[in-house]
Design a protein around this motif. Sequence first.
Motif, PDB file in Angstrom:
ATOM      1  N   LEU A 122     -10.247  20.176  41.226  1.00  0.00           N
ATOM      2  CA  LEU A 122      -9.250  19.536  42.085  1.00  0.00           C
ATOM      3  C   LEU A 122      -8.090  20.507  42.400  1.00  0.00           C
ATOM      4  N   TYR A 123      -7.549  20.356  43.582  1.00  0.00           N
ATOM      5  CA  TYR A 123      -6.321  21.085  43.905  1.00  0.00           C
ATOM      6  C   TYR A 123      -5.578  20.294  44.983  1.00  0.00           C
ATOM      7  N   PRO A 124      -4.227  20.325  44.957  1.00  0.00           N
ATOM      8  CA  PRO A 124      -3.425  19.595  45.967  1.00  0.00           C
ATOM      9  C   PRO A 124      -3.422  20.339  47.304  1.00  0.00           C
ATOM     10  N   GLU A 130       1.081  15.559  55.344  1.00  0.00           N
ATOM     11  CA  GLU A 130       0.733  14.490  54.393  1.00  0.00           C
ATOM     12  C   GLU A 130       0.042  15.120  53.187  1.00  0.00           C
ATOM     13  N   TYR A 131       0.450  14.678  52.008  1.00  0.00           N
ATOM     14  CA  TYR A 131      -0.136  15.192  50.768  1.00  0.00           C
ATOM     15  C   TYR A 131      -1.518  14.564  50.552  1.00  0.00           C
ATOM     16  N   ARG A 132      -2.431  15.450  50.243  1.00  0.00           N
ATOM     17  CA  ARG A 132      -3.791  14.990  49.907  1.00  0.00           C
ATOM     18  C   ARG A 132      -4.315  15.775  48.694  1.00  0.00           C
ATOM     19  N   LEU A 133      -5.392  15.210  48.109  1.00  0.00           N
ATOM     20  CA  LEU A 133      -6.015  15.859  46.951  1.00  0.00           C
ATOM     21  C   LEU A 133      -7.449  16.220  47.329  1.00  0.00           C
ATOM     22  N   SER A 134      -7.744  17.520  47.264  1.00  0.00           N
ATOM     23  CA  SER A 134      -9.097  18.006  47.610  1.00  0.00           C
ATOM     24  C   SER A 134      -9.877  18.295  46.327  1.00  0.00           C
ATOM     25  N   GLY A 135     -11.186  18.095  46.410  1.00  0.00           N
ATOM     26  CA  GLY A 135     -12.016  18.359  45.230  1.00  0.00           C
ATOM     27  C   GLY A 135     -13.422  18.800  45.598  1.00  0.00           C
ATOM     28  N   PHE A 136     -13.930  19.730  44.800  1.00  0.00           N
ATOM     29  CA  PHE A 136     -15.325  20.147  44.931  1.00  0.00           C
ATOM     30  C   PHE A 136     -16.094  19.559  43.751  1.00  0.00           C
ATOM     31  N   VAL A 137     -17.174  18.839  44.090  1.00  0.00           N
ATOM     32  CA  VAL A 137     -17.980  18.151  43.071  1.00  0.00           C
ATOM     33  C   VAL A 137     -19.329  18.873  42.946  1.00  0.00           C
ATOM     34  N   ARG A 138     -19.625  19.363  41.719  1.00  0.00           N
ATOM     35  CA  ARG A 138     -20.879  20.092  41.493  1.00  0.00           C
ATOM     36  C   ARG A 138     -21.814  19.237  40.632  1.00  0.00           C
ATOM     37  N   ASP A 139     -23.023  19.010  41.168  1.00  0.00           N
ATOM     38  CA  ASP A 139     -24.051  18.248  40.428  1.00  0.00           C
ATOM     39  C   ASP A 139     -24.598  19.132  39.308  1.00  0.00           C
ATOM     40  N   LEU A 140     -24.471  18.651  38.073  1.00  0.00           N
ATOM     41  CA  LEU A 140     -24.914  19.442  36.914  1.00  0.00           C
ATOM     42  C   LEU A 140     -26.353  19.146  36.489  1.00  0.00           C
ATOM     43  N   THR A 141     -27.006  18.247  37.214  1.00  0.00           N
ATOM     44  CA  THR A 141     -28.366  17.847  36.803  1.00  0.00           C
ATOM     45  C   THR A 141     -29.308  19.031  36.744  1.00  0.00           C
ATOM     46  N   GLU A 142     -29.352  19.821  37.785  1.00  0.00           N
ATOM     47  CA  GLU A 142     -30.277  20.945  37.836  1.00  0.00           C
ATOM     48  C   GLU A 142     -29.919  21.982  36.788  1.00  0.00           C
ATOM     49  N   ARG A 143     -28.570  22.221  36.657  1.00  0.00           N
ATOM     50  CA  ARG A 143     -28.174  23.223  35.675  1.00  0.00           C
ATOM     51  C   ARG A 143     -28.569  22.795  34.261  1.00  0.00           C
ATOM     52  N   ARG A 144     -28.366  21.507  33.972  1.00  0.00           N
ATOM     53  CA  ARG A 144     -28.753  21.022  32.660  1.00  0.00           C
ATOM     54  C   ARG A 144     -30.269  21.095  32.459  1.00  0.00           C
ATOM     55  N   ARG A 145     -31.007  20.785  33.527  1.00  0.00           N
ATOM     56  CA  ARG A 145     -32.460  20.901  33.426  1.00  0.00           C
ATOM     57  C   ARG A 145     -32.868  22.325  33.101  1.00  0.00           C
ATOM     58  N   LEU A 146     -32.222  23.293  33.778  1.00  0.00           N
ATOM     59  CA  LEU A 146     -32.538  24.693  33.517  1.00  0.00           C
ATOM     60  C   LEU A 146     -32.120  25.098  32.111  1.00  0.00           C
TER      61      LEU A 146
END
Length: 807
Positions: A122-124, A130-146
């Motif tokens: 997350l970062y502002p 106008e103030y907003r909050l941006s976020g990058f969401v990474r799916d960990l399913t594949e990484r955990r599978r590996l």
Amino acid sequence: MSQHSDTSDPTATDDGLPGQTLAALEKRTRAVLEMAFDAYVEVDRAGVIRDWNSRAEVAFGRPASEAIGQPAGILVPARHREAFTSDLEKILAAGAEFVPEGPLRMRALHRDGREFSTELILYPAEHDGEYRLSGFVRDLTERRRLENALRQLEDHRSILNFLEDGYIELDLRGNSLFANDAYCRIFERTREEVLDPNYTKITQNPVSVDIRELFKQVYETGQPIKAFEYEYKPGRFCEITVSLKRGTDGKASGYVTLTRETTRRKQHEQELARAKDAAEAASQAKSEFLANMSHEIRTPMNGIIGMTELALTTQLSEEQRDFLLTVRSSADSLLAIINDILDFSKVEAGKVALDPQPFDLEECIAASMKGMAVAAHRQGLELVFHVDPEVPAELIGDAARLRQVLLNLVGNSIKFTESGEVVLQVTLEERVDNKLKLRFSVHDTGIGIALEQQARIFEAFEQADTSMTRKYGGTGLGLAISKRIVRLMGGELWLESQPGAGSTFHFTCWFSAASNSAGVAPVPLEELRGIRALIIDDNATNRWIVEKMLRQWGMATEQAESGPAGLAKLAQAVVAQEPIRLILLDEQMPGMSGLEVIERIRTHPRFSGATVMMLTSADQSSSAARCRELGVESYLVKPIKVQELQLAIRKALGMLQESRPARPQPEGPAHSPRLRILLAEDNAVNQKLATVLFQKMGHAVTLAANGGEAVAHWRAGLFDLIFMDVQMPELDGFEATRRIRELEQGSAGHIPIIAMTARAMSGDRDRCLAAGMDDYVCKPVSRQVLERAIERYSVAGARPKPEVLAG
């Protein structure tokens, strides 16, 4: 100048950037967001989603139209939603002062309800003031599978290093990808050498081409090849299993092989093979020794027994006759011991094979029991047998081996029983389709055997007490032989006994039921139904067995345990006006014998309507004659067969016609004609014995001392029959027979050749027949045996003259 005094750009924005430049920047930013590998989500101060890239659509399964304008809480599972919303509000409240501490972990929710783990950065940001909050969401399913796959791979390889077998993974080109410790140890290589790109798993070896073909075959067929053994070094052997390795797409990606060191096993197999050859050679030597011993012992025994028989036919004093009878009895005992030892040796050597043939069970048992009845009756014993009605009459099995076991067990019971009875019962224990498991039980009232002695009596040369051999005789081999024969027939032999209370030997055997075979019990006959019969016998077992037979035919029965009790029963029946029509009477009873009972019956007119049948344990002509005088309708010797008794009853009661169909007579004359016999025998005593026996039968005899003389005599003379000894000097009986058969080829003649040999081992008869002989008699031979052999071939006719055959 003035016209240029206003240098401001009308398209400039408040931040000083030209509008076109800002639009280009936003476009570039959007392109970057769309190219990101992670989902991008932007929310406003109210926690409402305001922006969303295509990766977010994939990750959360929602198009932008369903996400933008919705609270961010829809992106987490319901159970985490309250906590997530609370944390989000705190971050939004901090505004520009929010400082990210690193990636956050959270559970996310797909539109289809599936949950997955994510990492959130997350970062502002400020957008249009106008103030907003941006976020990058990474799916960990594949990484955990590996990560799990890598961890499992490491665990897998650690486990593989514990294997005793060598394990190696190869790509399709044959390059090593992984090898366990055992593989390196077997082939004496380091792991670095094995995994080196220049390493070749196949060393320079004559079988290397075969191994390449092995891998090629696995690749082409897709099927594993197991246990291919080869010598990878001089004197070192291994066994290899090769299978194909496939990727997630199902395509071949390499090979997996397991290698097992088999050098020790190979050496052990070679040692076993050498031991087997030595054992077979020893067994062959043993068989040859036994065959020779059989020949050497039986040859003089033939002379002893034969000459004794001849002497007994001459004029002798009572003392001389007694001496010769003792000699014959001793010789018979010695011959029985020899037969036991040879039979046991054949069983031990695995030379005994079963010969299943259709046979009548009751006939088989009756033939065995009748042969022992004389010995039993001489001791005053009752000898009876009973076959359960459920047991089929016609069976398929080895009747000869069954008879051998019965003779051993019943003979033992007779030998060790001084008074009372010996009873054989046969019951059906199990039936599986057409297969029958029968139980045979031989019960006696003899001396019994102590529990601690029971186990060893089935061992060779063992008896319950060493003094028994002196008192009762025998080799101690009969039970050992019987136990092994019973096991050959798929059953077991065991004993129940108490000292002084008798013994019961049980054994089971498997047979096949002959097609359409029913039980032995006859169908109740209307002509016998309701007829009243009285059984008078002091032996309860005899009464029970006879009563069971009669009731199967619908007859009404009464029993009496003695002569006086039987007469009382007869009197009671007369008074009750229920007369007895048939009396089955035992001859030998204490107090009042069967003959005395008959005499009493004949003196009372009121008993005159009863038909009397005598059941006796002693086949004495004087008793039979007395029975005829007293009007006894039938005189049967125990043990009695079911059909034999039924036939006798129906005949005694006048239910059968007296006329019987004539028995088929054998072809040819009633007595064998005078034959010209060629006797090939090297032993002088046997020559003399056989010559005298043949001459007493009225035949002419020519002697040959060996096989060569036999062939010469046959070529020079005209003979009807040849008796050929097998073991002779210069030319044995086998070769002599082959030469005669060769000389006969091309002619219509065939002279019967009967082997007369002391060789009694398994296979000797087959060898004789294979050599071209027609029959086989085993020494010592009796006149009766020779007469039967001659009768079979007396009508064969003489062969053509030898000069024609030799022509």
